[in-house]
Design an enzyme around this catalytic site. Structure first.
Site, mmCIF file in Angstrom:
data_model
loop_
_atom_site.group_PDB
_atom_site.id
_atom_site.type_symbol
_atom_site.label_atom_id
_atom_site.label_comp_id
_atom_site.label_asym_id
_atom_site.label_seq_id
_atom_site.Cartn_x
_atom_site.Cartn_y
_atom_site.Cartn_z
ATOM 1 N N PRO A 5 0.819 -1.217 0.000
ATOM 2 C CA PRO A 5 0.000 0.000 0.000
ATOM 3 C C PRO A 5 0.848 1.260 0.000
ATOM 4 C CG PRO A 5 -0.039 -1.071 2.156
ATOM 5 C CD PRO A 5 0.649 -2.009 1.222
ATOM 6 N N THR B 68 4.281 2.850 2.408
ATOM 7 C CA THR B 68 5.044 1.813 3.102
ATOM 8 C C THR B 68 6.545 1.913 2.840
ATOM 9 O OG1 THR B 68 4.443 0.353 1.264
ATOM 10 C CG2 THR B 68 3.186 0.134 3.297
ATOM 11 N N LYS C 186 8.241 2.231 -0.306
ATOM 12 C CA LYS C 186 8.806 1.600 -1.500
ATOM 13 C C LYS C 186 9.752 2.556 -2.232
ATOM 14 C CE LYS C 186 4.695 0.708 -3.155
ATOM 15 N NZ LYS C 186 3.876 1.213 -2.037
ATOM 16 N N THR C 187 9.326 3.816 -2.386
ATOM 17 C CA THR C 187 10.186 4.795 -3.054
ATOM 18 C C THR C 187 11.427 5.091 -2.216
ATOM 19 O OG1 THR C 187 8.241 5.791 -4.100
ATOM 20 C CG2 THR C 187 10.254 7.106 -4.064
ATOM 21 N N GLU D 246 -11.414 -9.918 13.255
ATOM 22 C CA GLU D 246 -9.996 -10.145 12.986
ATOM 23 C C GLU D 246 -9.507 -11.440 13.621
ATOM 24 O OE1 GLU D 246 -8.544 -8.513 10.752
ATOM 25 O OE2 GLU D 246 -10.190 -7.073 10.586
ATOM 26 N N HIS E 197 -10.296 -14.173 11.134
ATOM 27 C CA HIS E 197 -9.285 -14.230 10.075
ATOM 28 C C HIS E 197 -8.009 -14.900 10.584
ATOM 29 C CE1 HIS E 197 -11.305 -11.975 6.986
ATOM 30 N NE2 HIS E 197 -11.388 -10.848 7.705
ATOM 31 N N ASP F 225 -13.190 -7.766 2.209
ATOM 32 C CA ASP F 225 -13.020 -9.220 2.202
ATOM 33 C C ASP F 225 -13.870 -9.885 1.126
ATOM 34 O OD1 ASP F 225 -11.380 -8.887 4.395
ATOM 35 O OD2 ASP F 225 -12.943 -9.370 5.860
#
Length: 685
Positions: A302, A305, A307-308, A512, A515, A584
């Site tokens: 997402p 987080t 990444k760049t 949760e 899950h 979900d």
């Protein structure tokens, strides 16, 4: 050129060097002006150096250029080198008239006579008849499209005894028939310090006493080489200006940012990056061939987080240049032709600066070709095909590590095949410990030293970008107040969870927990963390590839387990089990549709399309039978997950209680809880 006395091939530059040495010895000078070639611009002088080296390594091609009547392909380092190489090669082919030793001696004796003595200079031999050439080259913003009349023109030229010279930056853009019919193929070398020394001599007539680092030469392009020349400057001044520009362009200032070892969270990406840095050092030292180095990786996670930031930290840790591009950046160049040209320039820049990291952000903006809509299909198809061509690992990009980032895996499958982005690493939101470490990193050592930041972020569902914003805002607050940062400043800028009712909080915890328990049973050892933060929550677990239908069905059960837990413990499911495209139910529906429509797991062995979240609704609307099968599969897996969770309600209750009290629990803690809890045989209320 060929020395007729010895029949040993020599280049024009070698002949000029010999002549230069004779002049220097006769006049007792350290360095004499170079008489030829007459090159007025830095890009052509550099092209001369590249041609000289390439022909010195291929004397048979130098001889063919003297004779003519053949087809020669000249491959240049990049599209922007086509023009200067063409101009310089024409000058090369018209080369200077050379004097033999007797003529040279006579000329020097004449120059030594007094001003009143008039002795005519020796006559210069007539220019020999040189072969004629027909020129074809790849030019312009768009790809050069070779038409049938080009082949006809080449055929006519060769039939009339002329030679044909083709210049291109990529052989794969040239007709296969021409490549196969070529008599010779000359690949010009990339720039290095030695070539720039020769170029400086050619341009200024002065042999420079300084050089430029080989790695920095990758930042020099024909435009800067052409603009860098100043009238009257010697070779040292030119090299010094180029070295200054290249150092600035490469951000040669020592990297003082965080290194990979300091990175918090992103454990899989961090491990991959550290291994890559080690392999790159071995490659640069000549101890590891390029084929043994990882050349492509896709980071999926997402927004926010890191990444760049990871790309920047990776290049800084490796000490390599970072070249960046993205769909939006290339699209900003203009219409389709300009966009494709901008994309090509980025990849050419990376090849010129190798070894380097080439980072493509938002690569999921390039649509999967199977999901393209008809109104934009032609445009988007050309864009995606161009990206696939540029990232093809079979093309020469030694020294270029391709790193890309995406918010989801909805990319064209060809992008993640071997040779392109063949390694996929999932990047999730950081857990509490990692989030505290990221916050500490952004605060720095001078703010709140020694303060444990874990309680500040415990139970938070936030990204590294969020932590950076909190730290920046808190430091600004203290700076404007003219005092040191206090814990209260930081707490004031960390958003606290919205107040929710106890009933809703408990429902989210049960959801949760459902899950989590299902994931612990279906994927033992893969659960990493379970969180409940107000009405925002999630379970993070390691999800491998779906190798079989059973793997995909297990994932569907995990997706439906939250809803099933609410039904078992609370009597009915809430609205949190469905809704938006990332809910979900939506994800389970999309996965089931993909299995049936694209992978042949339905009633018929039939491919109906590649189902992704964005097109699942339209695909099911267009195929009612498919929608019926998807509904039946979801109902089957829903019943199975109910059967799985019903005897494990004590584990769900215990996990939900921990989540209500603490806000989170680790995967290891969950695994121990599920293993320790007896499986109940009582029916659920």
């Amino acid at each position: 050129m060929t020395d007729t006395a010895t029949d040993v091939p020599i280049t024009l530059a070698a002949a000029a060097k010999r002549y230069n040495a004779q002049v220097a010895a006769s006049l007792e000078m350290e360095q004499a002006p170079r008489p030829s070639p007459t090159v007025a611009t830095g890009d052509c002088a550099t092209a001369w150096a590249m041609l000289d080296r390439g022909l010195a390594a291929s004397p048979q091609i130098a001889d063919a250029l003297d004779k003519g009547g053949c087809l020669i392909i000249v491959e240049v380092p990049g599209l922007d080198w086509v023009r200067p190489v063409r101009e310089t090669l024409k000058l090369y082919l018209s080369g200077p008239t050379e004097m033999d030793d007797a003529q040279f001696t006579t000329m020097m004796e004449t120059l030594a006579l007094g001003d009143d003595e008039e002795t005519p200079l020796p006559e210069v031999p007539e220019e020999p008849v040189r072969p004629e050439w027909a020129w074809f080259s790849e030019l312009g913003e768009k790809d050069r499209h070779w038409a049938p009349h080009d082949i006809d023109s080449m055929t006519t030229a060769l039939g009339n005894g002329k030679g044909v010279i083709m210049l291109a930056s990529r052989l794969d853009r040239m007709p296969a028939s021409v490549r196969h019919a070529a008599d010779h193929h000359l690949t010009l070398p990339t720039l290095d310090g030695a070539a720039m020394t020769v170029a400086a001599h050619v341009l200024t007539g002065h042999h420079p006493s300084i050089t430029i680092d080989d790695r920095l030469c990758g930042y020099l392009n024909p435009d800067i080489l052409r603009l860098s020349r100043r009238l009257g400057e010697d070779g040292d001044a030119w090299i010094r200006r180029l070295r200054s520009f290249a150092s600035l362009a490469s951000q040669a200032v020592p990297y003082d940012g965080p290194k990979l070892v300091d990175l918090h969270g992103m454990d899989d990406a961090k491990a991959w990056g550290l291994n890559l840095v080690h392999d790159l050092k071995e490659y640069l030292a000549g101890r590891l061939p390029w084929k043994e180095v990882d050349r492509g990786c896709l980071l999926v996670g997402p927004t926010g987080t890191g990444k760049t930031s990871f790309a920047r930290i990776l290049s800084g840790t490796a000490g390599l240049p970072l070249v960046t591009g993205s769909h939006s950046l290339w699209q900003a160049a203009g219409h389709l032709g300009l966009m494709l040209a901008a994309m090509r320039r980025t990849f050419e820049q990376a090849r010129a600066q190798a070894p380097c990291i080439l980072f493509i952000d938002e690569i999921d903006a390039f649509q999967d070709r199977q999901s393209l809509r008809s109104n934009q299909r032609d445009y988007s198809l050309q864009v995606v095909n161009a990206l696939l061509e540029a990232t093809d690992g079979t093309l020469a990009r030694d020294g270029v590590v391709l790193l890309a980032a995406a918010n989801g895996l909805s990319v064209d499958p060809a992008l993640v095949r071997p040779g392109r982005l063949d390694r996929v690493i999932m990047v999730s939101l950081p857990d509490d410990q990692a989030l505290a470490g990221i916050l500490r990193q952004h605060l720095g050592p001078d703010h709140l030293p020694g303060v444990d930041l874990l309680p500040f972020v415990s139970g938070m569902t936030a990204s590294g970008a969020d932590a950076e914003l909190w730290a920046r805002d808190a430091k600004r607050e203290a700076r404007r107040a003219g005092r040191s940062l206090t814990p209260e400043d930081l707490l004031a800028h960390i958003p606290r969870p919205e107040t929710v009712s106890p009933d809703l909080h408990f429902r989210v915890a049960v959801h949760e927990a459902g899950h989590a328990v299902a994931a612990a049973v279906e994927l033992p050892g893969k659960v990493q963390i379970v969180k409940v933060h107000g009405d925002h929550a999630g379970v993070r677990f390691e999800l491998g590839q779906f190798d079989t239908e059973a793997d995909a069905r297990a994932h569907i059960r995990i997706l439906l387990a939250g809803r099933a837990a609410e039904e078992l413990r609370l009597g009915a499911a809430g609205f949190g089990a469905g809704g938006p495209v990332n809910s979900d139910l939506a994800r389970a529906t999309s996965l089931a549709a993909a299995m049936l429509a694209g992978h042949g797991f339905g009633d018929q062995l039939l491919w109906l399309g590649n189902a992704v979240p964005e097109n699942t609704h339209s695909l099911l609307s267009a195929h009612p039978t498919l929608a019926e099968q998807v509904g039946r599969m979801l109902a089957e897996e829903h019943e199975r997950v109910l059967a799985l969770l019903r005897p494990r309600l004590p584990a769900i209750d215990q996990a939900a209680a921990i989540l209500v009290e603490r806000g989170s629990m680790s995967g290891h803690e969950l695994e121990e809880l599920v293993a320790a809890m007896p499986i109940s045989t009582e029916a659920a209320p």
